[in-house]
Write a protein that holds these residues in place. Structure first.
Motif, PDB file in Angstrom:
ATOM      1  N   TRP A 121     -67.644  -8.777  67.219  1.00 44.78           N
ATOM      2  CA  TRP A 121     -67.380  -7.583  68.025  1.00 44.78           C
ATOM      3  C   TRP A 121     -66.073  -6.920  67.601  1.00 44.78           C
ATOM      4  CZ3 TRP A 121     -68.098 -12.253  71.135  1.00 44.78           C
ATOM      5  CH2 TRP A 121     -66.922 -12.955  71.364  1.00 44.78           C
ATOM      6  N   GLN A 122     -65.936  -5.655  67.980  1.00 50.09           N
ATOM      7  CA  GLN A 122     -64.748  -4.875  67.633  1.00 50.09           C
ATOM      8  C   GLN A 122     -63.510  -5.435  68.346  1.00 50.09           C
ATOM      9  OE1 GLN A 122     -64.531  -2.600  65.402  1.00 50.09           O
ATOM     10  NE2 GLN A 122     -66.485  -1.524  65.235  1.00 50.09           N
ATOM     11  N   VAL A 179     -67.097 -11.494  55.582  1.00 47.54           N
ATOM     12  CA  VAL A 179     -67.774 -10.263  56.004  1.00 47.54           C
ATOM     13  C   VAL A 179     -66.673  -9.249  56.318  1.00 47.54           C
ATOM     14  CG1 VAL A 179     -69.443  -9.223  57.572  1.00 47.54           C
ATOM     15  CG2 VAL A 179     -69.636 -11.650  56.995  1.00 47.54           C
ATOM     16  N   PRO A 180     -66.312  -8.393  55.374  1.00 48.15           N
ATOM     17  CA  PRO A 180     -65.172  -7.488  55.570  1.00 48.15           C
ATOM     18  C   PRO A 180     -65.354  -6.562  56.767  1.00 48.15           C
ATOM     19  CG  PRO A 180     -65.878  -7.511  53.276  1.00 48.15           C
ATOM     20  CD  PRO A 180     -66.938  -8.217  54.059  1.00 48.15           C
ATOM     21  N   HIS A 181     -64.233  -6.277  57.411  1.00 48.35           N
ATOM     22  CA  HIS A 181     -64.195  -5.306  58.499  1.00 48.35           C
ATOM     23  C   HIS A 181     -63.292  -4.171  58.042  1.00 48.35           C
ATOM     24  CE1 HIS A 181     -62.863  -3.578  62.372  1.00 48.35           C
ATOM     25  NE2 HIS A 181     -64.035  -3.958  62.819  1.00 48.35           N
ATOM     26  N   ARG A 240     -63.310 -14.176  78.292  1.00 52.36           N
ATOM     27  CA  ARG A 240     -63.846 -12.941  78.875  1.00 52.36           C
ATOM     28  C   ARG A 240     -64.734 -12.214  77.884  1.00 52.36           C
ATOM     29  NH1 ARG A 240     -62.854  -7.611  78.176  1.00 52.36           N
ATOM     30  NH2 ARG A 240     -61.200  -8.062  76.677  1.00 52.36           N
ATOM     31  N   LYS A 241     -64.269 -12.093  76.657  1.00 50.80           N
ATOM     32  CA  LYS A 241     -65.034 -11.360  75.653  1.00 50.80           C
ATOM     33  C   LYS A 241     -66.357 -12.059  75.335  1.00 50.80           C
ATOM     34  CE  LYS A 241     -61.395 -10.816  72.877  1.00 50.80           C
ATOM     35  NZ  LYS A 241     -60.519 -10.347  71.764  1.00 50.80           N
ATOM     36  N   LEU A 242     -66.308 -13.379  75.238  1.00 52.06           N
ATOM     37  CA  LEU A 242     -67.546 -14.108  74.964  1.00 52.06           C
ATOM     38  C   LEU A 242     -68.542 -13.916  76.107  1.00 52.06           C
ATOM     39  CD1 LEU A 242     -69.237 -16.028  73.285  1.00 52.06           C
ATOM     40  CD2 LEU A 242     -68.050 -17.938  74.391  1.00 52.06           C
ATOM     41  N   ALA A 243     -68.062 -13.986  77.345  1.00 53.69           N
ATOM     42  CA  ALA A 243     -68.954 -13.809  78.494  1.00 53.69           C
ATOM     43  C   ALA A 243     -69.577 -12.417  78.507  1.00 53.69           C
ATOM     44  CB  ALA A 243     -68.188 -14.070  79.790  1.00 53.69           C
ATOM     45  N   GLN A 244     -68.784 -11.400  78.192  1.00 46.20           N
ATOM     46  CA  GLN A 244     -69.282 -10.028  78.219  1.00 46.20           C
ATOM     47  C   GLN A 244     -70.149  -9.692  77.010  1.00 46.20           C
ATOM     48  OE1 GLN A 244     -66.138  -7.180  78.844  1.00 46.20           O
ATOM     49  NE2 GLN A 244     -65.508  -8.076  80.781  1.00 46.20           N
ATOM     50  N   SER A 245     -70.018 -10.464  75.949  1.00 45.41           N
ATOM     51  CA  SER A 245     -70.776 -10.180  74.728  1.00 45.41           C
ATOM     52  C   SER A 245     -72.266 -10.453  74.897  1.00 45.41           C
ATOM     53  CB  SER A 245     -70.247 -11.023  73.567  1.00 45.41           C
ATOM     54  OG  SER A 245     -70.629 -12.393  73.710  1.00 45.41           O
ATOM     55  N   GLY A 246     -72.612 -11.346  75.824  1.00 47.70           N
ATOM     56  CA  GLY A 246     -74.001 -11.741  75.990  1.00 47.70           C
ATOM     57  C   GLY A 246     -74.475 -12.735  74.942  1.00 47.70           C
ATOM     58  N   GLU A 255     -67.924  -4.385  72.256  1.00 46.00           N
ATOM     59  CA  GLU A 255     -68.833  -3.609  71.412  1.00 46.00           C
ATOM     60  C   GLU A 255     -69.240  -4.480  70.229  1.00 46.00           C
ATOM     61  OE1 GLU A 255     -68.688   0.278  68.479  1.00 46.00           O
ATOM     62  OE2 GLU A 255     -67.260   0.157  70.141  1.00 46.00           O
ATOM     63  N   LEU A 256     -70.461  -4.984  70.266  1.00 44.49           N
ATOM     64  CA  LEU A 256     -70.933  -5.846  69.189  1.00 44.49           C
ATOM     65  C   LEU A 256     -71.012  -5.077  67.871  1.00 44.49           C
ATOM     66  CD1 LEU A 256     -73.848  -7.872  70.847  1.00 44.49           C
ATOM     67  CD2 LEU A 256     -71.496  -8.613  70.435  1.00 44.49           C
TER      68      LEU A 256
END
Length: 233
Positions: A17-18, A196-198, A133-139, A102-103
């Protein structure tokens, strides 16, 4: 004989995610607030130095970033930084801690695909509460067989994580956007490392690409992961 791949680790921020985008936006605001005291290049340099200096105190994550901004603001203003500026920096940090997840492209599909055939582990560093928190919201949480939120990522970290959640690093793969944290130490531990470049990567995460290493791979995005995993076996 090549060891069979049984365990796959994923980095979280800017891999699934971003994340860095929100740091950049906050740093832009920081530069606006301090514009009368310092030009952007000098301010960025001072902030990066503070972040590097403070890693041992605060670790990785938003809270350390905010404290480093405040410290830098105090320094560049000769301890005259106005209180409203400090308040805006704190507010900016709290807003970062609330930003929606945002995935990234193919993130869910890639994790789902390899989770059908391998053990999958999330290996991330940063603030414990924020990462949870982010993991929980990521689904994505239910897809992982294990979650490790670590203070740093070293060869020893990967050896321990992949032994605890699998059959050792020799039969494990780590996927991430940071050569320094996700790829090189996983390779040094004896595993596979997939870069995996960002588009945005924090300056302190840069490292030389380990081209030529037999267990090193680079993918343009996570869409190519299932085929890579299948090819390795």
């Amino acid at each position: 004989m090549t060891e069979k791949l049984t365990t796959i680790g994923f980095d979280a921020d800017d891999t699934l995610w971003q994340n860095e985008r929100f740091f950049r936006l906050t740093q832009d605001r920081f530069a606006e607030l301090l514009a009368e005291y310092s030009d952007r290049a000098h301010l960025d340099e001072r902030l990066l130095a503070a972040e590097r200096r403070n890693l041992g105190h605060y670790g990785f994550g938003i809270k350390g970033f905010v404290l480093s901004m405040i410290e830098t603001a105090i320094e560049v203003t000769d301890e005259q930084v106005p209180a409203p500026v400090i308040r805006e920096l704190i507010d900016a940090g709290q807003e970062m801690l609330r930003h929606p997840i945002e995935l990234l492209p193919h993130a869910r599909a890639a994790v789902e695909a390899v989770a059908d055939t391998h053990r999958v582990v999330l290996v991330t560093k940063g603030d414990l509460l924020d990462q949870e928190r982010k993991l929980a919201q990521s689904g994505l949480g239910d897809l992982f067989d294990g979650v490790e939120i670590v203070s740093d990522k070293t060869p020893r970290t990967y050896a321990e994580v992949f032994t605890r959640h699998g059959e050792g690093p020799e039969r494990a793969m780590m996927i991430g956007n940071s050569l320094k944290s996700d790829v090189v130490p996983a390779l040094e531990a004896g595993g596979w490392g997939v870069y995996v470049p960002h588009g945005m990567t924090w300056a302190l995460e840069h490292a030389e690409e380990p081209a030529g290493r037999p267990r090193y791979h680079r993918l343009d995005d996570l869409g190519g992961l299932p085929d890579l995993v299948a090819a390795i076996g």
